[in-house]
Design a protein around this motif. Structure first.
Motif, short mmCIF file in Angstrom:
data_model
loop_
_atom_site.label_atom_id
_atom_site.label_comp_id
_atom_site.label_asym_id
_atom_site.label_seq_id
_atom_site.Cartn_x
_atom_site.Cartn_y
_atom_site.Cartn_z
N SER A 116 0.81 -1.22 0.00
CA SER A 116 0.00 0.00 0.00
C SER A 116 0.85 1.27 0.00
O SER A 116 0.39 2.30 -0.49
N SER A 117 2.07 1.21 0.52
CA SER A 117 2.91 2.41 0.56
C SER A 117 3.35 2.85 -0.84
O SER A 117 3.89 3.94 -1.00
N THR A 155 -0.35 6.16 -4.36
CA THR A 155 -0.65 7.54 -4.02
C THR A 155 -1.88 7.99 -4.80
O THR A 155 -2.13 7.51 -5.90
N ARG A 195 -0.60 9.43 0.27
CA ARG A 195 0.09 8.15 0.08
C ARG A 195 -0.45 7.20 1.13
O ARG A 195 -0.48 7.53 2.31
N THR A 210 -0.71 4.17 3.78
CA THR A 210 0.28 3.70 4.76
C THR A 210 -0.02 2.32 5.32
O THR A 210 0.89 1.57 5.60
N ALA A 211 -1.31 2.00 5.49
CA ALA A 211 -1.63 0.76 6.20
C ALA A 211 -2.77 -0.03 5.58
O ALA A 211 -3.26 -0.98 6.18
N ASP A 228 -6.87 5.31 9.09
CA ASP A 228 -5.97 6.46 8.95
C ASP A 228 -5.89 6.92 7.50
O ASP A 228 -5.93 8.12 7.21
N ASP A 229 -5.77 5.96 6.57
CA ASP A 229 -5.72 6.30 5.15
C ASP A 229 -7.05 6.90 4.69
O ASP A 229 -7.07 7.88 3.94
N ASN A 233 -7.30 10.46 5.80
CA ASN A 233 -6.42 11.31 4.98
C ASN A 233 -7.01 11.58 3.61
O ASN A 233 -6.92 12.69 3.09
#
Length: 124
Positions: A70-71, A74, A86, A88-89, A108-109, A112
Motif C-alpha cells: 500500500s505504501s 498515491t 500516500r 500507509t496501512a 488512517d488512510d 487522509n
C-alpha cells in the motif's frame, strides 16, 4: 501433455490420436517452444467506495494480492499527478490469485483521503 481422443476433431470429423497420461515416457509431447511470461500486469481501471471504505484495482492479467504494498499507492487530486495522499496501512481483503485486488482502506488512510477531498464521489 496428454490428450483424450475426443478432445478435438479435424475438418473431416476424425478425432485426435489419444495420448494417455501414463504413456509419458513413450508418447508424451513436449512443447517445441515455451515462452515464459515476462510482461508485467497493467492497471485497466479502478474504483473507490468511501462508504465501505474500499477500492478495487483491476488488472489485465492475474496478480498476487499478497505482493500488494500500500505504501506504493498515491492518490492525486487531478491529472497533474501531484501526490496528495500516500497510503500507509491499507491491505487487500483476499490472498486469492485474481485479476482484481479489493483493498480495505485503513481508517488512517481513509481519513487522509477524506481530508484531501478525494473520496467525495463514487469513482475518483
Amino acid at each position: 501433455i496428454s490428450i483424450d481422443s475426443t478432445a478435438v476433431k479435424d475438418t473431416s470429423g476424425n478425432y485426435v490420436q489419444e495420448i494417455q497420461s501414463n504413456d509419458v515416457a513413450d508418447t508424451a509431447r513436449f512443447p517445441l517452444l515455451f515462452t515464459y511470461d515476462t510482461t508485467g500486469p497493467a492497471l485497466q481501471y479502478w474504483t473507490m467506495d468511501m462508504n465501505t471504505p474500499k477500492f478495487t484495482l483491476v488488472f489485465d492479467q492475474i496478480v498476487q494480492p499478497q505482493s500488494f504494498d500500500s505504501s506504493k499507492i498515491t492518490f492525486s487530486a487531478d491529472v497533474s499527478g501531484t501526490p496528495i495522499v500516500r497510503l500507509t496501512a491499507s491491505a487487500p481483503n483476499s490472498t486469492q490469485l485474481s485479476r482484481l485486488i479489493v483493498v480495505n482502506i485503513h481508517p488512517d488512510d481513509s481519513n487522509n483521503i477524506k481530508a484531501a477531498y478525494l473520496g467525495d464521489s463514487a469513482n475518483n
